[in-house]
Scaffold this active site. Structure first.
Site, mmCIF file in Angstrom:
data_model
loop_
_atom_site.group_PDB
_atom_site.id
_atom_site.type_symbol
_atom_site.label_atom_id
_atom_site.label_comp_id
_atom_site.label_asym_id
_atom_site.label_seq_id
_atom_site.Cartn_x
_atom_site.Cartn_y
_atom_site.Cartn_z
ATOM 1 N NE ARG A 55 35.876 7.087 -27.121
ATOM 2 C CZ ARG A 55 35.251 7.836 -27.993
ATOM 3 N NH1 ARG A 55 34.466 7.574 -29.049
ATOM 4 N NH2 ARG A 55 35.536 9.214 -27.907
ATOM 5 N N GLY A 56 32.903 8.362 -25.084
ATOM 6 C CA GLY A 56 32.389 9.603 -25.669
ATOM 7 C C GLY A 56 31.213 10.191 -24.752
ATOM 8 C CB ALA A 57 30.482 13.220 -23.060
ATOM 9 N NE ARG A 98 35.668 6.798 -19.119
ATOM 10 C CZ ARG A 98 35.991 7.171 -20.173
ATOM 11 N NH1 ARG A 98 35.354 6.790 -21.234
ATOM 12 N NH2 ARG A 98 37.103 7.694 -20.102
ATOM 13 C CG ASP A 245 34.787 13.917 -22.236
ATOM 14 O OD1 ASP A 245 35.571 14.580 -22.866
ATOM 15 O OD2 ASP A 245 34.255 12.938 -22.038
ATOM 16 C CG ASN A 255 37.723 17.084 -25.366
ATOM 17 O OD1 ASN A 255 36.600 16.362 -25.236
ATOM 18 N ND2 ASN A 255 38.252 17.211 -26.659
ATOM 19 C CE LYS A 256 40.114 10.779 -24.311
ATOM 20 N NZ LYS A 256 40.176 10.199 -23.042
HETATM 21 O O1 MRU Z 1 37.752 8.666 -22.833
HETATM 22 P P1 MRU Z 1 36.848 8.955 -24.057
HETATM 23 O O2 MRU Z 1 37.286 8.277 -25.213
HETATM 24 O O3 MRU Z 1 35.373 8.525 -23.232
HETATM 25 O O4 MRU Z 1 36.685 10.500 -24.142
HETATM 26 C C1 MRU Z 1 36.234 10.999 -25.037
HETATM 27 C C2 MRU Z 1 36.289 12.686 -25.518
HETATM 28 O O5 MRU Z 1 37.130 13.122 -24.727
HETATM 29 C C3 MRU Z 1 35.382 13.195 -26.406
HETATM 30 O O6 MRU Z 1 36.141 14.242 -27.131
HETATM 31 C C4 MRU Z 1 34.069 13.876 -25.663
HETATM 32 O O7 MRU Z 1 33.424 12.963 -24.808
HETATM 33 C C5 MRU Z 1 33.389 14.397 -26.777
HETATM 34 S S1 MRU Z 1 32.284 13.356 -27.564
HETATM 35 C C6 MRU Z 1 31.149 13.939 -28.187
#
Ligand code: MRU
Length: 355
Positions: A55-57, A98, A245, A255-256
């Site tokens: 996970r993470g963009a 996603r 994201d 973002n989250k």
């Molecule tokens: O749902 P996730 O854990 O994939 O969400 C991740 C985030 O919101 C991060 O802050 C974002 O992807 C930046 S990662 C460098």
């Protein structure tokens, strides 16, 4: 650049490809267990993205790109038509995992474009092009993070930083976006203390950020999400840096979930609020944050915590991301420099500049 990745972290890359396997650090197991898993099919990669093993963009963008590399190297297609049919099928499977982080679509489209530009080449040539492009996407991510790390550490105030979710090494191919900035600051003695929000409901802050920054020796304190405002009011936060994201043309960004709340509080307390993200996270095709698709995840994530039920069987709303309007943003730290307001004009300018 002053530092190399190995000067800044002891962690390995989070996403890699070799010998017809996509290797991932299984992020669902951390902090209980550190395990690298090897995936052999496109379906396995798609499932890993959906279930947040990765996970993470930027990390999901690279994983999807490697998913296509996996297809390219393992497809037994006998004809060009058969190979391309399979390629488009793999592309769709990975795309439908996603919806919010644009890096996923950016990485997949980049490879699709390359294939479409080389339709006349022999299949084996196309296979090689796909694998090389996926690897390039991953390597460029590390390079971008390293640059953002140096740029961010230069402009951020010395002192205490607060972050939300995990935009660290685990969320990218290596180092992180926010993670790179924190690591360079730490290395230069500019980071006194890192405040880490736990980030309910999936706890990326508590499980992942606290784990990876602690592993690299960064001094930190973990707080529950609802403590951040009080910590700011007490004057214990000098700047807030979060990942993104999807950043759109006017500077609004997804973002989250919980990022928006922090941004509003930061403004109230006069605390600089930055997002750190590579160009691959910027979607200039959308005009405002209202157009960003927001993923809703399962009720289970809210009804349980660490596998234990914490609420009765009631209705749940579980948006995984929120949108922070650009008016709350001090600046966007990218690998090409820091973008300040007016965002609409300066983001356009950023994309016009030669790399
Ligand atoms: O749902 P996730 O854990 O994939 O969400 C991740 C985030 O919101 C991060 O802050 C974002 O992807 C930046 S990662 C460098």
């Amino acid at each position: 650049m002053k530092y190399r990745p190995e000067d800044l972290t002891r962690l390995p890359r989070s996403v890699e490809y070799r010998e017809q396997r996509v290797y991932l650090i299984d992020q669902r197991l951390i902090p209980r267990e550190f395990k690298i898993i090897g995936l052999k099919t496109v379906e396995e990669v798609a499932r890993a993205i959906k279930t947040m093993q990765v996970r993470g963009a930027p990390a999901i963008g690279a994983a999807a790109a490697f998913g296509l590399a996996l297809y390219a190297e393992t497809s037994g297609a006998g004809s060009r038509e058969e190979f391309l049919d399979g390629f488009y099928r793999a592309y769709e499977i990975l795309k439908n995992t996603r919806p919010t982080a644009v890096n996923l679509f950016w990485a997949l489209s980049r490879i699709k474009r390359l294939v479409e530009e080389n339709l006349e080449s022999p299949i084996d040539e196309i296979r090689k092009l796909i694998v090389a492009e996926a690897q390039k996407i991953a390597d460029e991510d590390v390079e971008a993070n390293l640059r953002m790390g140096h740029i961010g550490a230069e402009i951020l105030p010395e002192g205490n930083i607060l972050t939300h979710c995990n935009a660290g090494s685990l969320a990218t191919v290596h180092l992180g976006t926010v993670g790179a900035v924190l690591r360079v600051m730490h290395r230069e003695g500019k980071l006194r203390l890192l405040w880490v929000d736990e980030t309910r409901p999936v706890l990326q802050g508590a499980r992942l950020s606290a784990w990876e920054y602690h592993y690299d020796g960064i001094p930190l304190k973990l707080i529950a999400d609802n403590m951040a405002g009080f910590v700011m009011q007490q004057g214990k936060v000098d700047a807030i840096i979060v990942g993104a994201d999807r950043i759109v043309a006017n500077g609004d960004f997804a973002n989250k979930i919980g990022t928006y709340t922090l941004a509003v509080l930061a403004k109230e307390h006069g605390i600089p609020f930055f997002t750190v993200a590579p160009l691959s996270t910027i979607d200039m095709s959308l005009k405002s944050g209202k157009e960003i698709p927001i993923e809703e995840r399962s009720e289970e994530e809210v009804l349980t915590c660490g596998g234990c039920r914490i609420a009765p069987e009631v209705d749940v709303y579980n948006p995984a991301f929120d949108v922070t309007p650009h008016k709350y943003l001090t600046g966007i730290i990218t690998e090409r420099g820091v973008v300040y307001p007016p965002f609409e004009r300066n983001l356009k300018r950023l994309f016009r500049e030669e790399p």
